[in-house]
Design an enzyme around this catalytic site. Structure first.
Site, short mmCIF file in Angstrom:
data_model
loop_
_atom_site.label_atom_id
_atom_site.label_comp_id
_atom_site.label_asym_id
_atom_site.label_seq_id
_atom_site.Cartn_x
_atom_site.Cartn_y
_atom_site.Cartn_z
N PHE A 1 0.81 -1.22 0.00
CA PHE A 1 0.00 0.00 0.00
C PHE A 1 0.84 1.26 0.00
O PHE A 1 0.35 2.35 -0.36
CB PHE A 1 -0.97 -0.01 1.19
N LYS A 2 2.12 1.15 0.34
CA LYS A 2 2.98 2.32 0.33
C LYS A 2 3.10 2.91 -1.08
O LYS A 2 3.35 4.10 -1.24
CB LYS A 2 4.38 1.95 0.84
#
Length: 499
Positions: free
Chosen positions: A110-111
């Site tokens: 998700f980064k």
């Protein structure tokens, strides 16, 4: 838009906040006037991810023109950087449970959702600020931020990036991703210690006048790619707003119907972004903070006391192995009525004693919106197995922590099941081959890649090309230092690229 520190009322330009990351007083930058109730369903109905991003980010970054924002957004969110046109698709698991898949970017975590955009924001801010120094991005990672930041900033002109990760605190695949990073402006170093050690050192370094002056004399300034930087946090709000649009579009909820969000939480940035989305007008009901055995946040939401003086555990969900959550300070700022004097005192007290507490009235207000729960490693593996056997869906350990925490809470509070619930899936399961093999009783291979081949054969989940390509990529960075040597490592890197 102006920004202010959580610890003072001094205002700075948004471009200054983007470029510098951490305030000089050690606080975190927040909007001086938060854009509350600024988004309605009509604003976003039928719009693409990129269009929603432009709407959301225009509320935080008013110094950029509409055209500038759109150019940056389109450069970040496309099929070159993401494997799906939807960018962050919703997967329906049950009638009232959806999984928000945030792992379709270049590093399968998700980064990527923020770090695909952040380099554009930072370089544009640097230009608007008239800053001529080289920017050194200093980043501590508990697994996924490091690779995503390295990938986002590799070979970006005028920038360099140094990443530190705990040598025993990331998965083998996360370590492979960092150790094999390409780019002429990157440096990766393991430390003997944990993520909190690295994060707290870097936060102290940002406000160390002597070190900052020493690198400034060489034409260099520090900045951050961790979620302490508002440029990392704001883009994360986008996918919660986009999820709302998709839920209504699918007919899962009505436009004024509340839904819950469950977030596996370490540094508190991801769930804070959901809280920001709620404050902006998204009808989020309950925010469920899921933790692993490092359950400092679960304890806080139950008791109102944040106690980081506790044992540190290495778990199957390493990106959550954190007991000093940086973005908790931003959350506390809003809980305490946006009072910087109190926040400064609370954070100084936390530094001295390792504890802070909110009042009974504040806790009561918090508990109307937030709930915490945690699961241990054995429970995490059981959830992975149960979800796969029941629905044919493979979860990584962090997402399984979120699912497990929700299941625990649902047993205690069945009323939560009356609302549609979104589980934030924060990483591709193939980043954690050992955990999957244990959970699904699949034979481990001699290497992580062999294990993943076995997992793919059993589950039918395709091996992501970015991870598969690592097998033939040589290791570039295999250096391990004591945490006390981090300053020396940074200055040596500065010397190397300024010669």
């Amino acid at each position: 838009m102006n920004y202010t520190s959580t610890r003072s009322d001094k205002k700075v330009r948004e471009t200054y906040a983007l470029l510098n990351g951490l305030a000089a007083d050690g606080g975190l930058y927040v909007p001086a006037s938060f854009p509350r109730r600024s988004i309605t369903y009509k604003d976003i109905a039928g719009k693409s991810y990129q269009e929603i991003a432009a709407i959301v980010l225009s509320k935080f970054f008013t110094d950029f023109t509409e055209a500038e924002l759109k150019d940056m957004i389109n450069a970040a969110y496309n099929t070159k950087n993401f494997s799906t046109d939807d960018i962050a698709p919703l997967h329906s698991l049950l009638e009232r449970i959806s999984v928000l898949e945030l792992f379709h970017g270049r590093t399968q975590a998700f980064k990527d959702m923020a770090l695909s955009l952040f380099p554009y924001l930072l370089t544009a801010a640097k230009e608007k600020e008239g800053e001529t120094k080289e920017v050194l991005i200093l980043t501590a990672t508990s697994g996924d931020t490091g690779k995503a930041a390295l990938e986002g900033f590799k070979d970006v002109p005028g920038t360099h990036i140094q990443v530190f990760y705990p040598t025993d605190g990331v998965s083998p695949m996360q370590q492979e991703q960092m150790q094999k990073q390409t780019g002429d402006n990157v440096n990766v170093t393991a430390i003997r210690g944990n993520f909190d050690d690295a994060q707290q050192f870097l936060k102290r370094l940002f406000v160390n006048e002597e070190v900052n002056q020493a690198v400034a004399d060489k034409g260099v300034m520090f900045s951050s790619a961790n979620s302490i930087n508002i440029g990392r946090l704001a883009p994360q709000v986008v996918y919660y707003v986009a999820a709302y649009e998709e839920l209504v579009g699918q007919g899962a909820i009505h436009e004024d119907e509340a839904f819950n969000i469950v977030v596996p939480t370490g540094n508190f940035g991801n769930i804070l972004a959901a809280y920001y989305a709620k404050m902006m007008g998204v009808p989020i009901g309950h925010l469920i903070c899921a933790s692993n055995r490092n359950n400092v946040l679960t304890e806080f939401f139950e008791t109102g006391t944040y106690n980081c003086k506790r044992p540190f555990f290495t778990t199957l969900s390493p990106s959550m192995d954190i007991v000093e959550s940086s973005n908790f300070e931003r959350f506390l700022y809003y809980v305490c009525g946006e009072n910087p004097v109190r926040i400064k005192a609370e954070m100084e007290g936390l530094k001295k004693s390792g504890k802070l507490s909110v009042t009974a009235e504040e806790l009561s207000r918090i508990q109307r919106e937030f709930t915490g729960a945690y699961v241990n490693d054995e429970e995490t593996k059981a959830v992975i197995e149960q979800v796969y056997n029941s629905y044919g869906y493979v979860m990584d350990p962090h997402t399984a922590v979120a699912m497990g925490a929700y299941m625990k809470l649902l047993a205690k509070r069945p009323e939560l099941g009356a609302c549609h619930t979104v589980i934030a899936a924060t990483a591709h399961p193939f980043k954690f081959p050992s955990a999957l093999c244990e959970a699904l009783d699949i034979r481990e291979g001699g290497t992580p890649y062999e294990s993943l081949e076995h997992i793919s054969a059993v589950t039918g989940v395709a091996f992501p090309k970015q991870l598969a390509a690592l097998q033939a990529t040589p290791i570039r960075f295999n250096r391990t230092i004591d945490k006390e040597e981090m300053r020396k490592e940074i200055l040596a890197f500065v010397d190397a690229f300024t010669k």
